[in-house]
Design a protein around this motif. Structure first.
Motif, short mmCIF file in Angstrom:
data_model
loop_
_atom_site.label_atom_id
_atom_site.label_comp_id
_atom_site.label_asym_id
_atom_site.label_seq_id
_atom_site.Cartn_x
_atom_site.Cartn_y
_atom_site.Cartn_z
N GLY A 1 0.71 -1.11 -0.03
CA GLY A 1 0.12 0.05 0.05
C GLY A 1 0.95 1.28 0.01
O GLY A 1 0.40 2.29 0.51
N LEU A 2 2.14 1.31 -0.71
CA LEU A 2 3.08 2.21 -0.67
C LEU A 2 2.16 3.56 -1.28
O LEU A 2 2.48 4.70 -1.16
N ASP A 3 1.07 3.39 -1.98
CA ASP A 3 0.48 4.47 -2.80
C ASP A 3 -0.13 5.32 -1.62
O ASP A 3 -0.35 6.52 -1.88
N ALA A 4 -0.41 5.00 -0.53
CA ALA A 4 -1.14 5.81 0.62
C ALA A 4 -0.11 6.91 0.85
O ALA A 4 -0.67 7.71 1.70
N TYR A 5 1.25 6.96 0.74
CA TYR A 5 2.20 8.00 1.16
C TYR A 5 2.00 9.08 0.39
O TYR A 5 2.18 10.18 0.87
N ALA A 6 1.05 9.04 -0.73
CA ALA A 6 0.69 10.20 -1.53
C ALA A 6 -0.30 11.16 -0.64
O ALA A 6 -0.34 12.46 -0.87
#
Length: 277
Positions: free
Chosen positions: A119-124
């Motif tokens: 879920g690295l996209d959540a860092y956006a």
């Protein structure tokens, strides 16, 4: 008095939340603390609330990254106004650079087939983000060794165009912004600066020098004590705690020079004692 004026949390590149950092300081007998996350104040409210609940004095602060970043000319701002427009505008510029670095590294990880299910996209959607925050997740899940992870970061950011880091302030701009925001400027861990001449060129602008830090080897302490005396700088104390890879917190062994707390004056925010009914 035992003080720790240099600590980090998950808001920047630390491994523990702001609340935990404040509790760790209190548990180890610290009486005055400052959360000094990189180029952001987002953790201050939480850390200060816990510090005051535990009876600690709190110094609103941060650690400003300056150009060139790999020289570690980091400037601590103690006792600053968290809402000062010029300071916030400067920090927003640096946060933009960190965000682009993080996005670039996440792209490299995807190319390597790493972390696709984390879920690295959540860092956006985080208000602030640094590559160190992603590093924490990668290491905690055992996806890479620490060395390989940093090699991967460098692969992502070492070839940025020349103007990529232009938004990051010079040490002089950082110090001037800290002073404009009513704070005191301290050069963090001067012994880590590869080019000592670059470190020394800003000494005349500073209020203090972080002499007593675990980042310094014992033989370095007398060198920076003498440098501080030569330039009339007060010597400060800070652990530069990050909690990296679950490391324990150790409070500083050196007490703060009371003159520095006196210089801070009302900028040290003490808990309000409730009157007995």
């Amino acid at each position: 008095m035992l003080a720790d004026l240099h600590m980090h949390s998950t808001v920047s590149d630390g491994w523990r939340d702001p609340d935990e950092v404040a509790n760790l300081a209190a548990d180890k007998g610290v009486r005055v603390m400052a959360l000094t996350d990189h180029d952001t104040f987002f953790g201050v409210g939480r850390a200060r609330a816990v510090a005051h609940r535990r009876g600690l004095g709190y110094v609103p602060a941060l650690e400003v990254t300056t150009y060139p970043p790999n020289q570690f000319r980091h400037i601590l701002g103690h006792g600053v106004d968290l809402n000062h427009p010029a300071l916030l505008a400067m920090l927003q510029r640096t946060q933009g650079v960190f965000r682009k670095q993080t996005e670039a590294w996440i792209r490299v990880l995807r190319e390597q087939g790493i972390g696709g299910d984390l879920g690295l996209d959540a860092y956006a959607y985080k208000p602030t983000v640094m590559p160190g925050a992603v590093l924490k997740v990668v290491l905690q899940h055992g996806l890479m060794t620490e060395r390989n992870a940093w090699d991967s970061v460098r692969k992502a950011v070492d070839f940025m165009p020349a103007d990529f880091y232009a938004p990051i302030p010079s040490p002089q701009e950082a110090i001037e912004a800290i002073h404009a925001a009513g704070g005191l400027a301290v050069h963090a861990h001067p012994g880590l600066v590869p080019d000592q001449d670059l470190m020394k060129e800003v000494l005349h602008l500073l209020d203090g020098l972080e002499v007593y830090t675990r980042r310094h080897k014992p033989e370095q302490i007398p060198i920076y004590e003498e440098l501080a005396r030569q330039h009339g700088l007060l010597m400060t104390v800070g652990s530069d705690y990050h909690g990296f890879n679950g490391e324990d917190y150790e409070a500083p062994k050196k007490l703060i020079d009371i003159r520095y707390l006196e210089r801070l004056g009302s900028r040290v925010q003490w808990p309000v004692l409730e009157k007995a009914g």
